[in-house]
Design a protein around this motif. Structure first.
Motif, short mmCIF file in Angstrom:
data_model
loop_
_atom_site.label_atom_id
_atom_site.label_comp_id
_atom_site.label_asym_id
_atom_site.label_seq_id
_atom_site.Cartn_x
_atom_site.Cartn_y
_atom_site.Cartn_z
N PHE A 124 0.86 -1.18 0.00
CA PHE A 124 0.00 0.00 0.00
C PHE A 124 0.90 1.24 0.00
CE2 PHE A 124 -3.18 -3.03 1.20
CZ PHE A 124 -4.38 -2.49 0.76
N SER A 153 -11.39 7.49 5.38
CA SER A 153 -10.56 6.68 4.48
C SER A 153 -9.30 7.43 4.09
CB SER A 153 -11.35 6.31 3.21
OG SER A 153 -12.43 5.47 3.51
N ARG A 162 -2.57 3.08 -2.07
CA ARG A 162 -3.27 1.98 -2.74
C ARG A 162 -2.27 0.87 -3.07
NH1 ARG A 162 -8.21 3.57 -4.78
NH2 ARG A 162 -8.62 1.32 -4.77
N ARG A 209 -9.09 -2.16 -2.73
CA ARG A 209 -9.07 -1.84 -1.29
C ARG A 209 -8.61 -0.40 -1.05
NH1 ARG A 209 -5.61 -6.68 1.21
NH2 ARG A 209 -4.47 -6.37 -0.75
N VAL A 210 -9.31 0.28 -0.13
CA VAL A 210 -8.96 1.64 0.27
C VAL A 210 -8.70 1.64 1.78
CG1 VAL A 210 -9.67 4.05 0.34
CG2 VAL A 210 -10.45 2.58 -1.53
N PRO A 211 -7.49 1.96 2.24
CA PRO A 211 -7.22 1.98 3.68
C PRO A 211 -8.10 3.00 4.40
CG PRO A 211 -5.20 2.11 2.39
CD PRO A 211 -6.32 2.34 1.43
N TRP A 271 -9.29 -1.55 6.02
CA TRP A 271 -9.56 -1.15 4.64
C TRP A 271 -11.00 -1.49 4.30
CZ3 TRP A 271 -11.25 -5.17 1.70
CH2 TRP A 271 -10.81 -6.47 2.04
N CYS A 272 -11.53 -0.80 3.29
CA CYS A 272 -12.87 -1.05 2.77
C CYS A 272 -12.78 -1.06 1.24
CB CYS A 272 -13.85 0.02 3.24
SG CYS A 272 -14.15 0.01 5.02
N GLU A 310 -13.52 0.03 -2.52
CA GLU A 310 -13.76 1.37 -3.08
C GLU A 310 -15.18 1.56 -3.61
OE1 GLU A 310 -12.10 0.66 -7.66
OE2 GLU A 310 -10.95 1.88 -6.25
#
Length: 237
Positions: A123, A192, A197, A202-204, A217-218, A220
């Motif tokens: 990331f 977020s 990335r 995935r978005v931290p 993370w979630c 996008e």
């Protein structure tokens, strides 16, 4: 007694003092052991970040002259004039995240198990969010928690931020924000960190779990009512 970082004006919220705040942030990093993580003495570390002080003060003065300064209350406004950031080349994320706490809390922050072993290294900062300079420290300016994006699809939120000419926060910058201003992370106003990335969806993000800050993370494409998108106006090294 009053906090020297803030200058009370009658009964209003405190007014931001850039010089005092920069010095406080340096003291915080020293007290948490960041110099040792970077292989420096406290004196060497203080000398490393000292050149950023003038920029922090100048930007605050510029905002005041433009009439955009306001009472400093990040828990309410979700805004912070600047944050002193230490990059992962000096202090790894696995070492800095446990140094964070919630405002008034004691439990250390942690990295969620959903980050498989070794995945944090992948990331990295996107090109628009790449940290400036070569010393591993920089100033993040005009920071917003971004709660207006709570409930918005992260991909859409990131596009909106870019369209405004602002920049998304990296993982290191999010940790720095939480380290210096723990009151910024509150229930239903978490955020977020789209500036880091790994090439997938995935978005931290930073949120609250088990009464402590958590780095997770979630996806996008999945919105969450409690998760906004943090951004900043500029970086300086």
């Amino acid at each position: 007694m009053t906090d020297p970082t803030h200058s009370p004006v009658s009964d209003a919220a405190p007014v931001f003092d850039a010089a005092a705040e920069f010095d406080r942030q340096v003291r915080t990093l020293v007290a948490l052991g960041c110099p040792a993580l970077s292989g420096r003495s406290p004196e060497q570390f203080t000398e490393l970040v000292a050149p950023l002080r003038a920029e922090a003060v100048a930007r605050a003065d510029s905002s005041a002259s433009a009439g955009t300064s306001a009472a400093y209350d990040p828990a309410v406004t979700g805004r912070v004039p600047f944050v002193l950031v230490v990059g992962r080349q000096l202090a790894p994320i696995e070492a800095t995240m446990p140094l964070t706490t919630l405002h008034g809390g004691r439990l250390p922050g942690f990295v969620d198990r959903s980050f498989e072993p070794g995945s944090l290294e992948r990331f990295v900062a996107t090109e628009p969010a790449r940290p400036p300079g070569t010393d591993g420290v920089h100033l993040l300016c005009d920071v917003e928690r971004g709660e207006e994006f709570c409930g918005v699809v992260p991909g859409d939120a990131m596009a909106t931020v870019a369209g405004r000419g602002r920049t998304l926060l990296t993982i290191e910058e999010g940790i720095a924000l939480l380290t210096h201003v723990p009151e910024i992370l509150v229930k239903n106003k978490c955020f977020s960190l789209g500036g880091s990335r790994c090439g997938d969806r995935r978005v931290p993000a930073l949120w609250i779990s088990k009464r402590a800050p958590k780095l997770g993370w979630c996806w996008e494409g999945n919105p969450h009512t409690w998760l906004g998108m943090a951004s900043a106006g500029a970086r300086h090294a």
